[in-house]
Each structure stands twice: as structure tokens, then as C-alpha cells.
Design an enzyme around this catalytic site. Structure first.
Site, short mmCIF file in Angstrom:
data_model
loop_
_atom_site.label_atom_id
_atom_site.label_comp_id
_atom_site.label_asym_id
_atom_site.label_seq_id
_atom_site.Cartn_x
_atom_site.Cartn_y
_atom_site.Cartn_z
N TYR A 1 -13.19 8.67 -12.60
CA TYR A 1 -12.86 7.28 -11.99
C TYR A 1 -13.45 6.10 -12.52
CZ TYR A 1 -14.15 3.86 -8.35
OH TYR A 1 -14.27 2.68 -7.61
N LYS B 1 -11.58 2.82 -13.87
CA LYS B 1 -11.90 1.12 -13.51
C LYS B 1 -12.10 0.40 -14.52
CE LYS B 1 -12.01 -0.11 -9.63
NZ LYS B 1 -10.89 -0.54 -9.00
N LEU C 1 -20.15 9.31 1.46
CA LEU C 1 -21.44 9.64 1.87
C LEU C 1 -21.67 9.56 3.42
CD1 LEU C 1 -24.02 11.04 1.05
CD2 LEU C 1 -25.04 8.91 0.97
N ALA D 1 -6.36 1.54 -5.42
CA ALA D 1 -7.18 2.59 -6.47
C ALA D 1 -7.15 3.98 -5.84
CB ALA D 1 -8.47 1.73 -7.00
N ASP E 1 0.79 -1.36 -0.07
CA ASP E 1 0.06 -0.20 -0.22
C ASP E 1 0.92 1.44 0.21
OD1 ASP E 1 -3.08 0.49 1.09
OD2 ASP E 1 -1.68 2.21 0.91
N THR F 1 -16.05 -2.09 -9.67
CA THR F 1 -17.13 -1.22 -8.99
C THR F 1 -18.36 -1.43 -10.18
OG1 THR F 1 -17.85 1.02 -8.68
CG2 THR F 1 -15.94 0.42 -10.05
N ASP F 2 -19.39 -1.35 -9.57
CA ASP F 2 -20.72 -1.16 -10.44
C ASP F 2 -20.71 0.29 -11.25
OD1 ASP F 2 -21.44 0.85 -8.51
OD2 ASP F 2 -23.36 -0.05 -7.90
N GLU F 3 -19.90 1.17 -11.09
CA GLU F 3 -20.04 2.18 -11.59
C GLU F 3 -19.66 2.37 -13.24
OE1 GLU F 3 -18.63 5.95 -9.87
OE2 GLU F 3 -19.23 5.34 -7.96
N ALA G 1 -14.25 5.42 -15.62
CA ALA G 1 -13.61 5.16 -16.76
C ALA G 1 -12.04 4.49 -16.54
CB ALA G 1 -13.35 6.27 -17.46
P1 NAD Z 1 -9.72 3.52 -0.34
O1 NAD Z 1 -9.63 4.79 -1.23
O2 NAD Z 1 -10.39 3.50 1.06
O3 NAD Z 1 -8.45 2.65 -0.22
C1 NAD Z 1 -7.65 2.81 -1.38
C2 NAD Z 1 -6.36 2.25 -1.01
O4 NAD Z 1 -5.29 1.92 -2.01
C3 NAD Z 1 -5.54 3.13 0.28
O5 NAD Z 1 -5.04 2.30 1.18
C4 NAD Z 1 -4.32 3.65 -0.67
O6 NAD Z 1 -3.40 4.01 0.22
C5 NAD Z 1 -3.80 2.70 -1.71
N1 NAD Z 1 -3.68 2.91 -2.89
C6 NAD Z 1 -3.93 4.06 -3.59
N2 NAD Z 1 -2.96 4.08 -4.79
C7 NAD Z 1 -1.90 3.23 -4.56
C8 NAD Z 1 -0.86 2.87 -5.34
N3 NAD Z 1 -0.45 3.45 -6.33
N4 NAD Z 1 -0.24 1.90 -4.83
C9 NAD Z 1 -0.43 1.25 -3.72
N5 NAD Z 1 -1.51 1.53 -3.03
C10 NAD Z 1 -2.18 2.61 -3.45
O7 NAD Z 1 -10.63 2.71 -1.51
P2 NAD Z 1 -11.85 1.56 -1.14
O8 NAD Z 1 -13.07 2.31 -0.73
O9 NAD Z 1 -11.14 0.55 -0.10
O10 NAD Z 1 -11.86 0.85 -2.36
C11 NAD Z 1 -10.92 -0.41 -2.84
C12 NAD Z 1 -11.40 -1.03 -4.09
O11 NAD Z 1 -12.62 -1.39 -4.20
C13 NAD Z 1 -11.22 0.06 -5.16
O12 NAD Z 1 -10.51 -0.61 -6.27
C14 NAD Z 1 -12.50 0.54 -5.52
O13 NAD Z 1 -12.53 1.13 -6.89
C15 NAD Z 1 -13.32 -0.70 -5.13
N6 NAD Z 1 -14.81 -0.64 -4.84
C16 NAD Z 1 -14.89 0.25 -3.89
C17 NAD Z 1 -16.50 0.55 -3.49
C18 NAD Z 1 -16.87 1.24 -2.33
O14 NAD Z 1 -17.96 1.38 -2.03
N7 NAD Z 1 -15.89 2.05 -1.61
C19 NAD Z 1 -17.30 -0.24 -4.08
C20 NAD Z 1 -16.95 -1.13 -5.31
C21 NAD Z 1 -15.64 -1.28 -5.52
O1 TDX Z 2 -21.18 14.97 0.41
C1 TDX Z 2 -21.86 14.13 -0.18
N1 TDX Z 2 -23.14 14.51 -0.61
C2 TDX Z 2 -23.69 13.58 -1.69
O2 TDX Z 2 -25.19 14.01 -1.73
C3 TDX Z 2 -21.24 12.97 -0.86
C4 TDX Z 2 -19.98 12.66 -0.57
C5 TDX Z 2 -21.94 12.23 -1.70
N2 TDX Z 2 -23.13 12.41 -1.99
C6 TDX Z 2 -23.76 11.58 -3.14
C7 TDX Z 2 -23.23 11.31 -4.33
C8 TDX Z 2 -23.69 9.87 -4.64
O3 TDX Z 2 -24.89 10.07 -4.91
O4 TDX Z 2 -23.94 10.33 -2.33
C9 TDX Z 2 -23.77 9.28 -3.10
C10 TDX Z 2 -22.52 8.41 -2.64
O5 TDX Z 2 -21.61 9.28 -2.99
P1 TDX Z 2 -20.29 8.57 -2.70
O6 TDX Z 2 -19.96 8.04 -1.21
O7 TDX Z 2 -19.16 9.54 -3.23
O8 TDX Z 2 -20.00 7.16 -3.68
P2 TDX Z 2 -20.18 7.02 -5.00
O9 TDX Z 2 -20.09 8.20 -5.70
O10 TDX Z 2 -21.61 6.32 -5.25
O11 TDX Z 2 -19.00 6.02 -5.26
C11 TDX Z 2 -18.75 4.84 -4.36
O12 TDX Z 2 -19.35 3.71 -4.87
C12 TDX Z 2 -18.80 3.03 -5.95
C13 TDX Z 2 -17.39 4.89 -4.34
O13 TDX Z 2 -16.90 5.99 -3.77
C14 TDX Z 2 -16.73 3.89 -5.28
O14 TDX Z 2 -15.10 3.84 -4.86
C15 TDX Z 2 -17.38 2.85 -5.71
O15 TDX Z 2 -16.62 2.21 -6.88
#
Ligand code: NAD
Ligand code: TDX
Length: 372
Positions: A163, A167, A203, A84, A34, A137-139, A165
Site C-alpha cells: 500500500y 502511494k 482500527l 485509492a 467513484d 499518506t505519512d506511510e 509503496a
Molecule cells: P477508503 O478506502 O475509505 O475510500 C476509497 C474510495 O475510493 C472508495 O469510495 C472507493 O470506492 C474508491 N475507489 C477505489 N478504487 C477506485 C477506482 N479505481 N476508481 C474510482 N474510485 C475508486 O479510503 P480513505 O480512508 O477515505 O482514504 C482516501 C485517501 O486518503 C486515500 O488516497 C488514502 O491513501 C489517503 N489517506 C488515508 C488516511 C486514513 O487514515 N484513512 C490517511 C492519510 C491518507
Molecule cells: O484489527 C486491527 N488491529 C490492530 O492492532 C487493525 C485493523 C489494526 N491494528 C493496528 C495496526 C496499526 O498499527 O492499528 C494501527 C492502525 O491500523 P489501521 O487502521 O489499519 O491503519 P494504518 O495501517 O496505520 O493505516 C492508516 O493510516 C494511514 C490507513 O489505513 C491508511 O489508508 C492511511 O494511509
């Protein structure tokens, strides 16, 4: 025994997976790589059991030499790739880092896996017993209308943010290494996660912490955008099932059957917070700026702000493939999961105060000032 390289294991989902795996498979060796960006936090891994077979490497997935060396010296047979840039708002302001880590970084890992497992006959492990699992991700599927069926594994890709794109590009690269070189891969495309260790730019933790601190709760647009929420431990179980039982070369969608508009979540969090303060008077002393500490309601902090550019209207996952082939069903109901998440953020105040440092404050100030 397996030797796993878990990239991004100090982030939100990666750290939860490390904890999950150490509990589930204590015999396996876990190597976390990491870069500790703003979102990475080695404290997320401090509570691993002392007997866990664990190593933390502070480094970047874009560093090819480091990745090659790690795979060889540790005899890695399984890569679980979380690393990521993950926040949509940041990708709008600065897409560059997303291309670097999500696209180039993923490709570096694929090259390293191919070299270690397939190319070098001397040290080759062959295709058996090795796996590159890509966490996506589903995005990547874009945005749904209110009457559209949920995303399935055959929904065409239509990413709308830098983001998404980046992924999508990484998903295509992973797929191509299976079809071209026979690298054993699996991919999961998951919906929105919530739970412990989530960085407070997303969020749910953002709304919780802002409510506690008496800061505005910024709702983008009309607040009617819909996400499909999954508790992070259920995501980890889904990944486990795919890695152990999924067909190589396949992708699986993971979701919670839990579509909710943002406003509904924000209302629910506000009501839960009001109730907690009513039940526990010590909270008013700890968080005097929270409206609930002053006998008011947290909903008074709700502030509608400028919408996110390209804001996807609705995400929903059709998880039937994972359900049918792997028996995947979420264990947490949303109300159980969100109650436990609120508990976690209330109990772990030092954790979130520590991550909300100078760079976080700078980002939040710029981002939200631009929106109001
Ligand atoms: P996060 O941002 O909390 O964590 C990302 C981690 O990756 C961090 O620890 C960061 O230090 C590390 N990192 C970033 N760039 C790096 C690099 N170049 N080399 C090594 N480490 C690096 O993200 P998350 O929410 O835990 O998401 C993890 C994965 O799951 C991502 O690939 C994201 O696209 C995917 N994902 C997230 C969600 C969500 O709701 N959060 C949903 C679906 C998929
Ligand atoms: O302050 C806010 N106000 C608000 O209305 C924030 C941070 C978000 N939002 C809205 C935007 C979205 O519709 O809430 C929803 C969720 O937003 P995020 O938490 O930023 O998530 P989202 O953009 O849906 O993406 C997340 O889900 C898929 C993760 O960040 C991604 O990493 C994952 O791939």
C-alpha cells in the site's frame, strides 16, 4: 465558482470532504467519480443538502475515456484525488489492485488533466485557475524509532507495505507532472484519520463495532505501535488551506500532534463503551452481546494476535510547514473527536450493518482466522 472532480468521494475521507466543501463553498459544483468498491458507499453522500450542486458518477479512474470525457463535459478546473485502495492488510494479501488503482489510476488522472488543461489549445484553460490536489499518506516515509524526529516534507521515502509503496509511486508521478509539464499540483501527506463513515476494517471503527457485538478485539503484535491521529474534518480543512493557499508544486504534511500507542486507544474505547452502557440502559437491549451489557468490561475482549507483516512501529507528523505557511492547526482534541466518533457509530448502526455485507464478512473471516 469552481468545478471540482472528487475521486473516491464515496469513501471515508472523500465523503467527509464532499460534505465539508458543500457547507464551505455552496456555490461550487462537485462531481464525484467513484468505482464503489467494497469501501465506497453512495449512502455516504445521501445527506448532502438538496441545493448542493452535485453529481455522482459511478466509474473507475482507470477508465481513461470516461475521465477524459468527464473533464471536458463538466469543464473541471480542480481535481481532488482521494480514490485509492487504502487498507494495508489487504495490500499484503492482494497487492495487484493497489498497483492498478493507486499507480495506474493516478497516472490516468494526471494524463487527463494535462490533456484537458495544458495540451489542447482549443479547450485549454491554461495553468491559471486549475489544480490537481493529490491526497497521500505519512506511510510513504516508513517507520520511526521511538527517539526519531517526526516525518517532515524532506524525510526520505521508505515505504514498507505494498500500500505505502503504491502511494509513494503515485506521489512521485504527481511531482513529475509538475516538474516536467508544469501541471499545477499540490500534495498532502496526512497521518491516520478517524471519524464518521470510516469503513470498519480500520482500527477505531473495527474495535468499536467488535466491542458492541461482543467479538474479539484483535491487537496486532504487542499493541505498542504508535500512530498520529487526526479527526477527518481537520484533514479536510487542511486540504482546503493547501488548495486555496498552498504553493503549487509543494507537498504539505498534515498531522494532529497526537501520537498514541494502539493499546492506549483500545483501552480508551473500551472504557468509553463501559461508561456509555452504564449511563444508557437502552444500549444493553440494542447490543446484548457487548460485555458492558452483562455488567462486565469490554477490555475482556482484547485478544493479542499474530503481527501484521512489515508492521511499521511508529508514525508521527511534523506539521510545522502547513502551520507556518497556511495557519493549519487541528480544531479537535482527540477526546472531543473520539467522543463524537463513538456517538456517530452508536447513532448510525444501520450504516455499519449495511456495509458489513457478504464480502466484508468473507474478508474478516479469512484475515483474522489467519492471524489467530
Ligand atoms: P477508503 O478506502 O475509505 O475510500 C476509497 C474510495 O475510493 C472508495 O469510495 C472507493 O470506492 C474508491 N475507489 C477505489 N478504487 C477506485 C477506482 N479505481 N476508481 C474510482 N474510485 C475508486 O479510503 P480513505 O480512508 O477515505 O482514504 C482516501 C485517501 O486518503 C486515500 O488516497 C488514502 O491513501 C489517503 N489517506 C488515508 C488516511 C486514513 O487514515 N484513512 C490517511 C492519510 C491518507
Ligand atoms: O484489527 C486491527 N488491529 C490492530 O492492532 C487493525 C485493523 C489494526 N491494528 C493496528 C495496526 C496499526 O498499527 O492499528 C494501527 C492502525 O491500523 P489501521 O487502521 O489499519 O491503519 P494504518 O495501517 O496505520 O493505516 C492508516 O493510516 C494511514 C490507513 O489505513 C491508511 O489508508 C492511511 O494511509
Amino acid at each position: 465558482m469552481r468545478t471540482l472532480l472528487i475521486t473516491g468521494g464515496a469513501g471515508f475521507i472523500g465523503a467527509n470532504l464532499v460534505h465539508y466543501w458543500a457547507r464551505q463553498y455552496p456555490q461550487d459544483r462537485l462531481v464525484v467519480l467513484d468505482a464503489l468498491t467494497y469501501a465506497g458507499n453512495s449512502a455516504n453522500l445521501e445527506t448532502l443538502p438538496a441545493q448542493a450542486n452535485f453529481r455522482f458518477v459511478h466509474g473507475n479512474i482507470c477508465d481513461q475515456l470516461l475521465v477524459d470525457q468527464l473533464l471536458a463535459e463538466e469543464g473541471i478546473d480542480t481535481i481532488v484525488h482521494f480514490a485509492a485502495e487504502s487498507h494495508v492488510d489487504r495490500s499484503i494479501v492482494d497487492p495487484e489492485a493497489f498497483i492498478q488503482t493507486n499507480v495506474i489510476g493516478t497516472h490516468n488522472l494526471l494524463k487527463a488533466a494535462k490533456k484537458a488543461w495544458l495540451d489542447n489549445p482549443g479547450s485549454s484553460r491554461g495553468r491559471d485557475g486549475v489544480l490537481f490536489h493529490h491526497v497521500s499518506t505519512d506511510e510513504v516515509y516508513g517507520s520511526l524509532g521511538s527517539e526519531d524526529p517526526p516525518f517532515s516534507e524532506t524525510t526520505p521515502y521508505a515505504p514498507n507495505s505494498p500500500y505505502a509503496a503504491s502511494k509513494a509511486a503515485s506521489d512521485h508521478l504527481v511531482r513529475s507532472y509538475y516538474h516536467t509539464y508544469g501541471l499545477p499540483i499540490t500534495t498532502s501527506n496526512c497521518s491516520n484519520n478517524y471519524g464518521p463513515y470510516q469503513f470498519p476494517e480500520k482500527l477505531i471503527p473495527l474495535m468499536l463495532i467488535n466491542a458492541l457485538e461482543g467479538r474479539p478485539l484483535p491487537v496486532y503484535g504487542d499493541g505498542a505501535n504508535i500512530r498520529d491521529w487526526l479527526q477527518v474534518n481537520d484533514h479536510c480543512r487542511g486540504i482546503d488551506l493547501i488548495m486555496n493557499h498552498g504553493r503549487r508544486g509543494e507537498t504539505y504534511n498534515l498531522g494532529g500532534h497526537n501520537e498514541l500507542p494502539n493499546m492506549e486507544i483500545i483501552d480508551l474505547l473500551c472504557r468509553a463503551m463501559d461508561q456509555r452502557f452504564a449511563e444508557d440502559t437502552s444500549l444493553a437491549t440494542r447490543f446484548p452481546e457487548c460485555p458492558a451489557a452483562k455488567g462486565k468490561q469490554c477490555t475482556e475482549l482484547i485478544t493479542f494476535v499474530k503481527d501484521r507483516p512489515g508492521h511499521d512501529r511508529r508514525y508521527a507528523i511534523d506539521p510545522r510547514k502547513a502551520q507556518k505557511e497556511l495557519g493549519f492547526v487541528p480544531h479537535y482534541s482527540f477526546i472531543e473527536g473520539i467522543t463524537a466518533t463513538i456517538d456517530w457509530y452508536l447513532t448510525n448502526e444501520p450504516w455499519w450493518r449495511a456495509v458489513m455485507d457478504g464480502s466484508y464478512a468473507e474478508w474478516m473471516t479469512t484475515n483474522y482466522c489467519n492471524r489467530c
